[in-house]
Structures are given as structure tokens and as C-alpha cells.
Motif scaffolding. Structure first.
Motif, mmCIF file in Angstrom:
data_model
loop_
_atom_site.group_PDB
_atom_site.id
_atom_site.type_symbol
_atom_site.label_atom_id
_atom_site.label_comp_id
_atom_site.label_asym_id
_atom_site.label_seq_id
_atom_site.Cartn_x
_atom_site.Cartn_y
_atom_site.Cartn_z
ATOM 1 N N TRP A 184 0.862 -1.188 0.000
ATOM 2 C CA TRP A 184 0.000 0.000 0.000
ATOM 3 C C TRP A 184 0.898 1.237 0.000
ATOM 4 C CZ3 TRP A 184 -1.027 -3.680 4.037
ATOM 5 C CH2 TRP A 184 -2.096 -4.522 3.781
ATOM 6 N N PRO A 185 0.957 2.000 -1.061
ATOM 7 C CA PRO A 185 1.791 3.209 -1.080
ATOM 8 C C PRO A 185 1.433 4.200 0.025
ATOM 9 C CG PRO A 185 1.122 2.615 -3.304
ATOM 10 C CD PRO A 185 0.348 1.719 -2.378
ATOM 11 N N SER A 186 0.197 4.155 0.503
ATOM 12 C CA SER A 186 -0.208 5.081 1.570
ATOM 13 C C SER A 186 0.525 4.830 2.879
ATOM 14 C CB SER A 186 -1.720 4.979 1.804
ATOM 15 O OG SER A 186 -2.082 3.664 2.192
ATOM 16 N N ALA A 187 1.233 3.700 2.990
ATOM 17 C CA ALA A 187 1.991 3.412 4.212
ATOM 18 C C ALA A 187 3.226 4.285 4.336
ATOM 19 C CB ALA A 187 2.379 1.937 4.236
ATOM 20 N N ASP A 188 3.571 5.012 3.299
ATOM 21 C CA ASP A 188 4.804 5.806 3.298
ATOM 22 C C ASP A 188 4.861 6.755 4.494
ATOM 23 O OD1 ASP A 188 6.963 7.411 2.819
ATOM 24 O OD2 ASP A 188 6.482 7.827 0.729
ATOM 25 N N TRP A 189 3.933 7.678 4.587
ATOM 26 C CA TRP A 189 3.963 8.668 5.664
ATOM 27 C C TRP A 189 3.619 8.050 7.007
ATOM 28 C CZ3 TRP A 189 1.899 14.142 3.993
ATOM 29 C CH2 TRP A 189 2.736 14.638 2.988
ATOM 30 N N LEU A 190 2.766 7.021 7.021
ATOM 31 C CA LEU A 190 2.430 6.366 8.289
ATOM 32 C C LEU A 190 3.665 5.713 8.908
ATOM 33 C CD1 LEU A 190 -0.954 4.698 7.242
ATOM 34 C CD2 LEU A 190 -0.632 6.811 8.547
ATOM 35 N N GLU A 191 4.460 5.046 8.077
ATOM 36 C CA GLU A 191 5.676 4.423 8.598
ATOM 37 C C GLU A 191 6.705 5.481 9.005
ATOM 38 O OE1 GLU A 191 5.498 0.153 6.196
ATOM 39 O OE2 GLU A 191 6.918 1.717 5.568
ATOM 40 N N ARG A 192 6.766 6.567 8.299
ATOM 41 C CA ARG A 192 7.677 7.639 8.687
ATOM 42 C C ARG A 192 7.281 8.237 10.039
ATOM 43 N NH1 ARG A 192 8.365 12.032 4.102
ATOM 44 N NH2 ARG A 192 9.400 13.020 5.889
ATOM 45 N N GLU A 193 5.998 8.352 10.273
ATOM 46 C CA GLU A 193 5.536 8.882 11.562
ATOM 47 C C GLU A 193 5.912 7.940 12.703
ATOM 48 O OE1 GLU A 193 1.448 10.596 13.640
ATOM 49 O OE2 GLU A 193 1.337 9.431 11.790
#
Length: 285
Positions: A184-193
Motif C-alpha cells: 500500500w503506497p499510503s503506508a509511506d507517511w504512516l511508517e515515517r511517523e
């Protein structure tokens, strides 16, 4: 001369003169019997008051009636084993022992899986023909510092838009986990957080760097062992402009007098970096 057989008229010399009896002379002296009766009545009243006081004292000293037993609150719902859930069964058929535990609470399904296979399991769930979980609604972390081996629990909230179904995946880790940005590309910012606030490293993340705090910030604020005192002073001190002794004295004087007008450029920069009322140079105690 008054006529015979008639009472003398008032004011006549022959009329009798009213003479007031001496004080106390009109009341008859109390008889011994009435005085004794009054004393007996007073004695009976006193005995009645004493008896009433004793009765009240006995009632106060007597143990109170036992209170009715407090009704225990009904126990709330508890998680139940979900090993036989259809989705869990299909996962076990595919990944075997990588599915560690499954439970259901109020209709919410939670599955604990092996950390090493989180990316493969997420990809399989996304492409599942029966219930495709094609939307990562949230990704977060919980810190359990008492769990020395695996203090971090990653939580993945998945949603199937087509089937209107939800599932929660959990994995335990001590420092890092595989990134699911390829699923899921949307995991990018979630994982960064999560990386920024908890310090969990996501392997193979395309751009793993802080997202909320400055790059050179020390520590991860959402860890439960993070100090509660203000710790931004060291970072702020490293980024403050150099103050001369005269400028420091001017700043201290202005703050001492409560002046809000900051005319020196360095003072305006300090105001932008610090909250109002905080000291600039010393560390907060």
C-alpha cells in the motif's frame, strides 16, 4: 337617711367604701396536698426524660442494621478465540505457523502474525479473492518497555472496500520491521511517523526520515521511557544565534520588566523558537 330596704346610692355617706385587700391576701395559701402532687409530677417528668435519654443512647450504641449487599457489576465482554474464523483458517492454510494467534472482540478480528512475513501476509490479504483488503486505513505502534525482547507492537488496520470487512494485524519487534509501502503506497507517511515518534525502523522504505520533528532531534517522544521534562533546549541551543553579553543582559532586563516589544532581531528569533514564559539559556528543571 337611706330608705329602709334599699341599698345606699353611690357617693352617699352611708355607701360602703371599697377597700383593696392587702397584696397576696386574695390568693388562698396552697394546700399541702397540691404541693406534693406538683412535686410528684416534676419527678415523673424527670424520670421520663432520663428514660428517653437512656433509650436514645442505647439505640445509638446498638450496631447498625447490615447494609444490603452491593450488586456486582455485570462483567463486560471479553475477547474470544477466533482460531476457527474463516479468514484465519485461510491464512493458516497459506502461511502455517506464521499465524500465531487470533481473537475477536465485539466483532473486531485481530490476528498476530510472524514479524518476518508481515509484508507477504499483507500482500496476500490485499489480493485475496474472497475478501480483498485493498485499503490500509491506519498503521501505528504501541510501546511496552517491560517486554525487553520485543517492546514494540506494530498494528495494521486493514479494510476491504468491496466486502465492508475489517481486520487488525499485529506484529512484535524489538527495533525494525519490513516496510509495506510496496503493498500500500499510503503506508509511506504512516511508517515515517512511527519511525519519527517510536524509532521503529522500516526496512526497504523508499524515504525513511523524520516527518514531524527536525532531522537532528534526539529521541522519540511517544516512547514511554521518553523523559517528561522539556528536552528541546539542547536542540534549540544548537540553533540559536550567538548572543553577545550585552544582548543577553538586554534580553534578561526586558523579560524581567515584562516588556513585549522585541526590537533586537535575535530576540525575535528567540521568541519564535520558544514558548512564552520559558527561560532561554538554562535548561528547564
Amino acid at each position: 337617711m337611706a330608705q329602709e330596704g334599699k341599698p345606699p346610692e353611690s357617693g352617699s355617706p352611708d355607701a360602703p367604701v371599697d377597700v383593696a385587700p392587702p397584696k397576696g391576701a386574695g390568693a388562698a395559701p396552697p394546700s399541702p396536698l397540691s404541693a406534693d402532687a406538683e412535686k410528684d409530677r416534676q419527678v415523673e417528668d424527670a424520670k421520663a426524660r432520663v428514660a428517653a435519654a437512656k433509650e436514645a443512647a442505647q439505640k445509638a450504641a446498638a450496631p447498625a442494621a447490615p447494609k444490603a449487599p452491593v450488586k456486582k457489576k455485570d462483567e463486560g465482554p471479553k475477547p474470544v478465540d477466533a482460531s476457527n474464523h474463516p479468514l484465519v483458517t485461510r491464512l493458516k492454510e497459506k502461511f502455517g505457523e506464521a499465524v500465531l494467534e487470533a481473537s475477536e472482540f465485539l466483532g473486531q478480528l485481530s490476528i498476530v502474525v510472524d514479524t518476518a512475513q508481515i509484508a507477504e501476509i499483507c500482500e496476500w490479504l490485499r489480493d485475496d479473492e474472497e475478501t480483498p483488503f485493498n485499503y490500509l486505513s491506519d498503521l501505528t505502534c504501541v510501546h511496552y518497555p517491560d517486554n525487553k525482547a520485543t517492546p514494540f507492537e506494530m498494528v495494521y488496520q486493514l479494510y476491504s472496500i468491496a466486502k465492508n470487512e475489517r481486520v487488525r494485524l499485529k506484529v512484535d519487534t524489538n527495533s525494525g520491521v519490513e516496510s509495506v509501502t510496496g503493498v500500500w503506497p499510503s503506508a509511506d507517511w504512516l511508517e515515517r511517523e512511527v519511525y519519527d515518534l517510536f524509532g521503529v525502523v522500516f526496512h526497504n522504505h523508499p524515504d525513511l526520515r523524520r516527518i514531524l520533528l527536525p532531522p537532528d532531534w534526539e529521541g522519540h517522544p511517544l516512547r514511554k521511557d521518553y523523559p517528561l521534562e522539556f528536552v528541546e533546549n539542547r536542540w534549540t541551543e544548537n540553533h540559536l544565534p550567538e548572543f553577545t553579553d550585552v544582548q543577553k543582559e538586554q534580553l534578561e532586563q526586558r523579560r524581567a520588566y515584562g516588556l513585549e516589544i522585541l526590537s533586537v532581531p535575535q530576540e525575535r528569533e528567540v521568541r519564535n523558537l520558544f514558548r512564552s514564559g520559558k527561560e532561554v539559556m538554562p535548561k528547564d528543571k
